[in-house]
Write a protein that holds these residues in place. Structure first.
Motif, mmCIF file in Angstrom:
data_model
loop_
_atom_site.group_PDB
_atom_site.id
_atom_site.type_symbol
_atom_site.label_atom_id
_atom_site.label_comp_id
_atom_site.label_asym_id
_atom_site.label_seq_id
_atom_site.Cartn_x
_atom_site.Cartn_y
_atom_site.Cartn_z
ATOM 1 N N PHE A 46 0.850 -1.188 0.000
ATOM 2 C CA PHE A 46 0.000 0.000 0.000
ATOM 3 C C PHE A 46 0.887 1.241 0.000
ATOM 4 O O PHE A 46 1.883 1.291 0.732
ATOM 5 C CB PHE A 46 -0.900 0.017 1.238
ATOM 6 N N TYR A 47 0.517 2.265 -0.792
ATOM 7 C CA TYR A 47 1.308 3.484 -0.923
ATOM 8 C C TYR A 47 0.480 4.705 -0.513
ATOM 9 O O TYR A 47 0.087 5.521 -1.372
ATOM 10 C CB TYR A 47 1.795 3.654 -2.360
ATOM 11 N N PRO A 48 0.174 4.901 0.773
ATOM 12 C CA PRO A 48 -0.524 6.117 1.190
ATOM 13 C C PRO A 48 0.355 7.338 0.976
ATOM 14 O O PRO A 48 1.557 7.299 1.240
ATOM 15 C CB PRO A 48 -0.797 5.873 2.674
ATOM 16 N N GLN A 49 -0.246 8.424 0.506
ATOM 17 C CA GLN A 49 0.528 9.640 0.290
ATOM 18 C C GLN A 49 0.859 10.312 1.619
ATOM 19 O O GLN A 49 1.967 10.786 1.822
ATOM 20 C CB GLN A 49 -0.245 10.604 -0.602
ATOM 21 N N HIS A 50 -0.121 10.349 2.517
ATOM 22 C CA HIS A 50 0.060 11.004 3.811
ATOM 23 C C HIS A 50 -0.317 10.053 4.946
ATOM 24 O O HIS A 50 -1.057 9.084 4.740
ATOM 25 C CB HIS A 50 -0.836 12.249 3.925
ATOM 26 N N GLU A 139 9.630 10.022 -7.466
ATOM 27 C CA GLU A 139 10.667 9.251 -8.158
ATOM 28 C C GLU A 139 11.089 8.058 -7.323
ATOM 29 O O GLU A 139 11.268 6.944 -7.840
ATOM 30 C CB GLU A 139 11.879 10.146 -8.458
ATOM 31 N N LEU A 140 11.237 8.282 -6.018
ATOM 32 C CA LEU A 140 11.602 7.181 -5.129
ATOM 33 C C LEU A 140 10.442 6.186 -5.005
ATOM 34 O O LEU A 140 10.663 4.979 -4.876
ATOM 35 C CB LEU A 140 11.990 7.715 -3.756
ATOM 36 N N MET A 141 9.227 6.684 -5.074
ATOM 37 C CA MET A 141 8.061 5.797 -5.075
ATOM 38 C C MET A 141 8.121 4.856 -6.275
ATOM 39 O O MET A 141 7.908 3.647 -6.148
ATOM 40 C CB MET A 141 6.770 6.617 -5.119
ATOM 41 N N GLU A 142 8.424 5.415 -7.448
ATOM 42 C CA GLU A 142 8.530 4.580 -8.651
ATOM 43 C C GLU A 142 9.633 3.540 -8.504
ATOM 44 O O GLU A 142 9.443 2.363 -8.835
ATOM 45 C CB GLU A 142 8.793 5.456 -9.879
ATOM 46 N N GLU A 143 10.768 3.956 -7.997
ATOM 47 C CA GLU A 143 11.874 3.009 -7.778
ATOM 48 C C GLU A 143 11.462 1.902 -6.815
ATOM 49 O O GLU A 143 11.820 0.720 -7.000
ATOM 50 C CB GLU A 143 13.087 3.750 -7.217
ATOM 51 N N THR A 144 10.724 2.276 -5.794
ATOM 52 C CA THR A 144 10.293 1.310 -4.790
ATOM 53 C C THR A 144 9.309 0.307 -5.380
ATOM 54 O O THR A 144 9.388 -0.900 -5.115
ATOM 55 C CB THR A 144 9.654 2.038 -3.584
ATOM 56 N N ILE A 145 8.377 0.792 -6.194
ATOM 57 C CA ILE A 145 7.422 -0.101 -6.854
ATOM 58 C C ILE A 145 8.152 -1.134 -7.706
ATOM 59 O O ILE A 145 7.884 -2.340 -7.638
ATOM 60 C CB ILE A 145 6.441 0.707 -7.724
ATOM 61 N N LEU A 146 9.091 -0.656 -8.512
ATOM 62 C CA LEU A 146 9.831 -1.561 -9.392
ATOM 63 C C LEU A 146 10.701 -2.539 -8.607
ATOM 64 O O LEU A 146 10.865 -3.695 -9.005
ATOM 65 C CB LEU A 146 10.690 -0.742 -10.356
#
Length: 264
Positions: A46-50, A139-146
């Motif tokens: 899960f990726y909550p923004q806040h 950008e770090l979110m994208e890296e983390t997903i991958l």
């Protein structure tokens, strides 16, 4: 007539036997039934923004994910530090605090809520602590997903909706996952839905998750409470509830703490 009655009796007994056998197997293998939600993959992120987004839009989805996949396989990735919430600007009590101090106050509530839900400490990632810059961390979110997709293989990723949300940061969060999904770099992408926008999602693209047992309802309520409790000693000041009380109250009124996800 006697022969006919005997056949009816045999059929009834057979139905009863099969029903009991099915219940026995369900208990033996701890099968979890869901309300209109398809099964998650082996791991769920899960990726909550806040801080508080995870419970407001996904509290029952999280408890269902833990039931289905096990606590070792459910992760929460916090994308923003949450220091820009209006409470910090409107309440003089918080004036003069550093960005880091504001983040720590919000994370006290965030971690307490996740503890109540059964999320393990090792499965909580706070991108603001990993990134070397302030502001957004997409950008770090994208890296983390991958990274999760590559290392875990079978993963369900859940972010905010990229279109149907009134918060620009939420939409940007969802856009990050949607882009990777459109590029076929992730295999299972789903999105948090705020109640007001559910009507925009086709019925066959909605998933409903509920807390339907006493234990699950208690977990959901306690996790929400962590954003409402004022506990000066432990630096918990009810920031989440003050900043989004209408959304919290909506969930408190829902006895099943319903979470809705979109696969669209």
């Amino acid at each position: 007539m006697k022969h006919k009655r005997r056949n009816i009796f045999i059929v009834i007994m057979l139905i009863l036997f099969l029903g009991l056998a099915d219940k026995s197997l369900t208990a033996q293998f701890n099968v979890v039934e869901y309300s209109d939600g398809k099964r998650f993959r082996d791991h769920v992120v899960f990726y909550p923004q806040h801080q508080d987004d995870e419970v407001l839009w996904g509290v029952s989805a999280i408890t269902n994910a833990i039931k289905e996949c096990g606590a070792d396989n459910v992760y929460i990735v916090l994308v923003s530090d949450g220091s820009g919430v209006n409470v910090f600007m409107k309440n003089p009590r918080f004036w003069g605090l550093s960005r880091k101090e504001k983040e720590e106050l919000r994370n006290n509530e965030f971690k307490a809520a996740l503890y109540e839900l059964g999320i393990k400490d090792k499965n909580i990632l706070i991108l603001a602590d990993k990134d070397k810059k302030e502001g957004t961390h997409y950008e770090l979110m994208e890296e983390t997903i991958l990274k999760f997709e590559k290392e875990l293989g079978s993963v369900t990723h859940i972010a905010h909706h990229y279109k149907y949300d009134d918060h620009i940061m939420h939409r940007k969060n969802g856009e990050t996952l949607k882009k990777l999904s459109d590029e076929h770099k992730v295999n299972d992408a789903r999105y948090f839905m705020k109640p007001a926008y559910v009507k925009n999602i086709p019925e066959d693209k909605r998933e409903y998750y509920k807390s339907e047992t006493d234990m699950d309802r208690e977990r959901a309520r306690k996790s929400l409470d962590q954003y409402k409790i004022v506990d000066e000693k432990n630096q918990k000041l009810g920031i989440g509830y003050v900043s989004a009380h209408s959304y919290f109250d909506h969930l408190y009124r829902d006895s099943n703490y319903t979470s809705i996800l979109s696969v669209y």
